[in-house]
Motif scaffolding. Structure first.
Motif, short mmCIF file in Angstrom:
data_model
loop_
_atom_site.label_atom_id
_atom_site.label_comp_id
_atom_site.label_asym_id
_atom_site.label_seq_id
_atom_site.Cartn_x
_atom_site.Cartn_y
_atom_site.Cartn_z
N PRO A 254 0.79 -1.23 0.00
CA PRO A 254 0.00 0.00 0.00
C PRO A 254 0.82 1.28 0.00
O PRO A 254 0.27 2.37 0.11
CB PRO A 254 -0.82 -0.14 1.29
CG PRO A 254 0.07 -0.94 2.20
CD PRO A 254 0.79 -1.91 1.31
N GLY A 255 2.14 1.15 -0.09
CA GLY A 255 3.00 2.32 -0.05
C GLY A 255 3.90 2.33 1.16
O GLY A 255 4.42 3.38 1.55
N ARG A 256 4.12 1.16 1.74
CA ARG A 256 5.00 1.05 2.90
C ARG A 256 6.43 0.77 2.45
O ARG A 256 6.66 0.19 1.39
CB ARG A 256 4.50 -0.07 3.82
CG ARG A 256 3.19 0.29 4.53
CD ARG A 256 2.61 -0.89 5.26
NE ARG A 256 3.55 -1.46 6.24
CZ ARG A 256 3.28 -2.53 6.96
NH1 ARG A 256 2.10 -3.14 6.84
NH2 ARG A 256 4.18 -3.01 7.81
N ASP A 257 7.37 1.18 3.28
CA ASP A 257 8.78 0.95 2.97
C ASP A 257 9.05 -0.54 2.79
O ASP A 257 8.48 -1.39 3.49
CB ASP A 257 9.67 1.46 4.10
CG ASP A 257 9.86 2.97 4.06
OD1 ASP A 257 9.62 3.56 3.00
OD2 ASP A 257 10.22 3.53 5.11
N SER A 258 9.96 -0.85 1.89
CA SER A 258 10.41 -2.23 1.71
C SER A 258 11.20 -2.67 2.93
O SER A 258 11.94 -1.88 3.54
CB SER A 258 11.30 -2.31 0.46
OG SER A 258 11.95 -3.56 0.40
N VAL A 259 11.08 -3.95 3.27
CA VAL A 259 11.90 -4.49 4.35
C VAL A 259 13.38 -4.50 3.95
O VAL A 259 14.26 -4.67 4.81
CB VAL A 259 11.46 -5.92 4.74
CG1 VAL A 259 10.03 -5.93 5.24
CG2 VAL A 259 11.63 -6.90 3.58
N HIS A 260 13.66 -4.32 2.67
CA HIS A 260 15.04 -4.33 2.16
C HIS A 260 15.64 -2.92 2.08
O HIS A 260 16.80 -2.78 1.67
CB HIS A 260 15.08 -4.96 0.77
CG HIS A 260 14.53 -6.36 0.73
ND1 HIS A 260 15.17 -7.42 1.31
CD2 HIS A 260 13.37 -6.85 0.19
CE1 HIS A 260 14.45 -8.52 1.12
NE2 HIS A 260 13.36 -8.20 0.45
N LEU A 261 14.88 -1.91 2.47
CA LEU A 261 15.31 -0.53 2.26
C LEU A 261 16.62 -0.20 2.97
O LEU A 261 17.57 0.29 2.34
CB LEU A 261 14.20 0.43 2.72
CG LEU A 261 14.52 1.93 2.61
CD1 LEU A 261 14.79 2.31 1.15
CD2 LEU A 261 13.35 2.75 3.16
N GLU A 262 16.70 -0.46 4.26
CA GLU A 262 17.90 -0.09 5.00
C GLU A 262 19.12 -0.86 4.52
O GLU A 262 20.22 -0.31 4.40
CB GLU A 262 17.69 -0.33 6.50
CG GLU A 262 16.64 0.58 7.13
CD GLU A 262 17.02 2.06 7.02
OE1 GLU A 262 18.23 2.37 6.94
OE2 GLU A 262 16.10 2.89 7.03
N ALA A 263 18.93 -2.16 4.23
CA ALA A 263 20.05 -2.97 3.75
C ALA A 263 20.55 -2.46 2.40
O ALA A 263 21.76 -2.38 2.16
CB ALA A 263 19.63 -4.43 3.64
N LEU A 264 19.63 -2.11 1.52
CA LEU A 264 20.04 -1.64 0.20
C LEU A 264 20.75 -0.30 0.29
O LEU A 264 21.74 -0.05 -0.41
CB LEU A 264 18.82 -1.56 -0.72
CG LEU A 264 19.09 -1.31 -2.20
CD1 LEU A 264 20.12 -2.29 -2.76
CD2 LEU A 264 17.80 -1.38 -3.00
N LEU A 265 20.27 0.57 1.16
CA LEU A 265 20.98 1.83 1.38
C LEU A 265 22.38 1.57 1.91
O LEU A 265 23.35 2.24 1.50
CB LEU A 265 20.21 2.71 2.37
CG LEU A 265 19.04 3.51 1.81
CD1 LEU A 265 18.24 4.15 2.93
CD2 LEU A 265 19.54 4.58 0.84
N GLY A 266 22.52 0.59 2.79
CA GLY A 266 23.84 0.24 3.31
C GLY A 266 24.76 -0.26 2.21
O GLY A 266 25.95 0.10 2.17
N LEU A 267 24.22 -1.08 1.32
CA LEU A 267 25.02 -1.60 0.21
C LEU A 267 25.46 -0.47 -0.72
O LEU A 267 26.63 -0.41 -1.14
CB LEU A 267 24.21 -2.64 -0.57
CG LEU A 267 24.79 -3.10 -1.91
CD1 LEU A 267 26.19 -3.68 -1.74
CD2 LEU A 267 23.87 -4.13 -2.56
N ILE A 268 24.54 0.44 -1.04
CA ILE A 268 24.88 1.55 -1.94
C ILE A 268 25.96 2.43 -1.30
O ILE A 268 26.95 2.81 -1.96
CB ILE A 268 23.62 2.36 -2.27
CG1 ILE A 268 22.68 1.52 -3.14
CG2 ILE A 268 23.99 3.65 -2.99
CD1 ILE A 268 21.29 2.11 -3.32
#
Length: 423
Positions: A254-268
């Motif tokens: 419905p427009g909620r953050d992905s559970v992968h958001l923080e991890a992906l930011l860390g990888l980037i």
């Protein structure tokens, strides 16, 4: 003493698949036969070989597998070395080039009920003879006994040369992400282009993240020359970027953050900080569908990291985007790509209203490519009437990766991307 006919007429061996990238996914474009005796080149002709493939397709209506068979056209038959280099003279290695004259011809990808694509372990390629060959001693070879199964781990994929496929990122929460990375290697600073794959390219085979959509186009000379060289980061999600609960729910986010958001930011951030060739002022986000959602999610959370973004058929529901979220990305150069007839991610509920709202906010660098439908831009594939082949309307990443996206004024997306800088 001449050997008995039945001792010399059949050559046994195995085969190695060679995959090539196409707009519609990977295609088995060559197979390299390894036979038990050297073959004389003068006896090789493509018409002497018959190649038949067998593969699975998952029928979502019946939730069962359908087995499909098809004849593959052999366009060339040549002797080669073990590594595939073409040779003159005799050799036990034969390279058979196979035509991919229509979309999905020779595509060995199996997409199961879970919607992740894999190189099908049950794929079979039967190679037989229509006319005899001759071995190096002049004896006839009238039959082949070549193993039909394909070892996908041993498959050759020339388009992936230059990519480092060994990347692993431990998020610290039990999740680990595989990623592919490319850098020009000339010691100069370059932009970092991040591609986020769609739903079908997640899982555990990193090659699918590069081949399911023809992401290798970003490694090829046209894009690299235009960008003045670019580093490429292609992470793979173990499930779906849209996942928004610990239970793995992802459909209808419905427009909620992905559970992968923080991890992906860390990888980037890890790639920006650890690679001297990355210019932190030129980090660009792009991706398709599931990855288009993730592109928007990253922008909303950390707009300060990115110089520009160009998501295709992005799947972030506009109803889930607040005015405050849009204000956060108002000044980020953004180019949205979608097709009007996309029924998988309808633009009326995703990109279109978001574009209108950003436009109303006066976003200074907001562009879009709106396609009536998605047709083959290469001229390779046509209908029997001669019209360009039409893809599913969801496939708006095809023109992006082929470098033919333009806005209403005729400006080119790739050129636009190349000049963006973070302020």
């Amino acid at each position: 003493m001449m050997p008995h006919l039945n001792e010399t007429s059949c050559a046994a061996g195995r085969q190695t698949a060679v995959l090539a990238p196409f707009d519609w996914g990977p295609g088995l474009a060559r197979t390299i036969l390894t036979l038990d005796r050297p073959i004389d080149a003068i006896s090789l002709e493509p018409e002497k070989f018959r190649v038949r493939e067998q593969k699975r397709s998952f029928d979502r209506r019946t939730r069962t597998d359908v087995v499909l068979t098809a004849e593959r056209k052999v366009t060339a038959a040549r002797l080669c070395a073990a590594d595939g280099r073409l040779l003159r003279g005799a050799s036990p290695y034969i390279a058979l080039d196979l035509a991919c004259e229509a979309p999905y011809e020779g595509c060995p990808v199996y997409t199961d009920e879970g919607q992740h694509g894999v190189l099908d372990p049950q794929y079979r390629l039967k190679v037989s003879l229509e006319a005899p060959l001759r071995d190096v001693d002049g004896y006839p070879v009238t039959a082949l006994a070549v193993q039909e199964s394909i070892d996908w781990q041993a498959a050759r994929i020339p388009a992936l040369e230059g990519f480092d496929l060994t990347g692993r990122y431990d998020a610290g929460d039990g999740r680990q992400y595989r990623y592919a990375f490319y850098q020009p290697g000339d010691g100069r600073r370059h932009s970092l282009v991040i591609w986020l794959h769609g739903a079908g390219e997640g899982g555990s085979d990193l090659r699918m993240a590069l081949l399911g959509n023809r992401v290798t186009a970003l490694r090829e000379p046209p894009f690299q020359r235009l960008m003045g060289g670019a580093c490429l980061l292609v992470p793979q999600c173990p499930d779906f970027w849209l996942t928004y609960t610990a239970d793995g729910d992802w459909k209808g986010n419905p427009g909620r953050d992905s559970v992968h958001l923080e991890a992906l930011l860390g990888l980037i951030r890890h790639c920006i900080d650890s690679c001297p060739e990355v210019d932190p002022r030129r980090v660009y986000l792009t991706g398709c569908s599931n990855g288009g959602f993730m592109t928007m999610d990253l922008l909303f959370r950390a707009p300060e990291l990115f110089a520009a973004a160009a998501p295709c058929c992005e799947a972030f529901l506009d109803d889930g985007i607040t005015d405050e979220m849009l204000q956060r990305i108002r000044d980020i150069p953004l180019w949205l790509v979608w097709a009007e007839n996309d029924r998988i991610v309808p633009p009326e509920r995703h990109a279109l209203p978001t574009w209108r709202r950003l436009s109303a906010l006066g976003a200074p660098e907001l562009r879009r490519t709106v396609l009536k439908r998605v047709t083959d831009p290469t001229g390779l594939y046509c209908t029997p009437e001669g019209a360009p082949y039409e893809y599913n309307g969801h496939f708006s990443w095809v023109p992006f990766l082929d470098g033919v996206c333009r806005d209403a004024a005729g400006e080119d997306l790739w050129h636009w991307l190349a000049v963006q800088r973070r302020r």
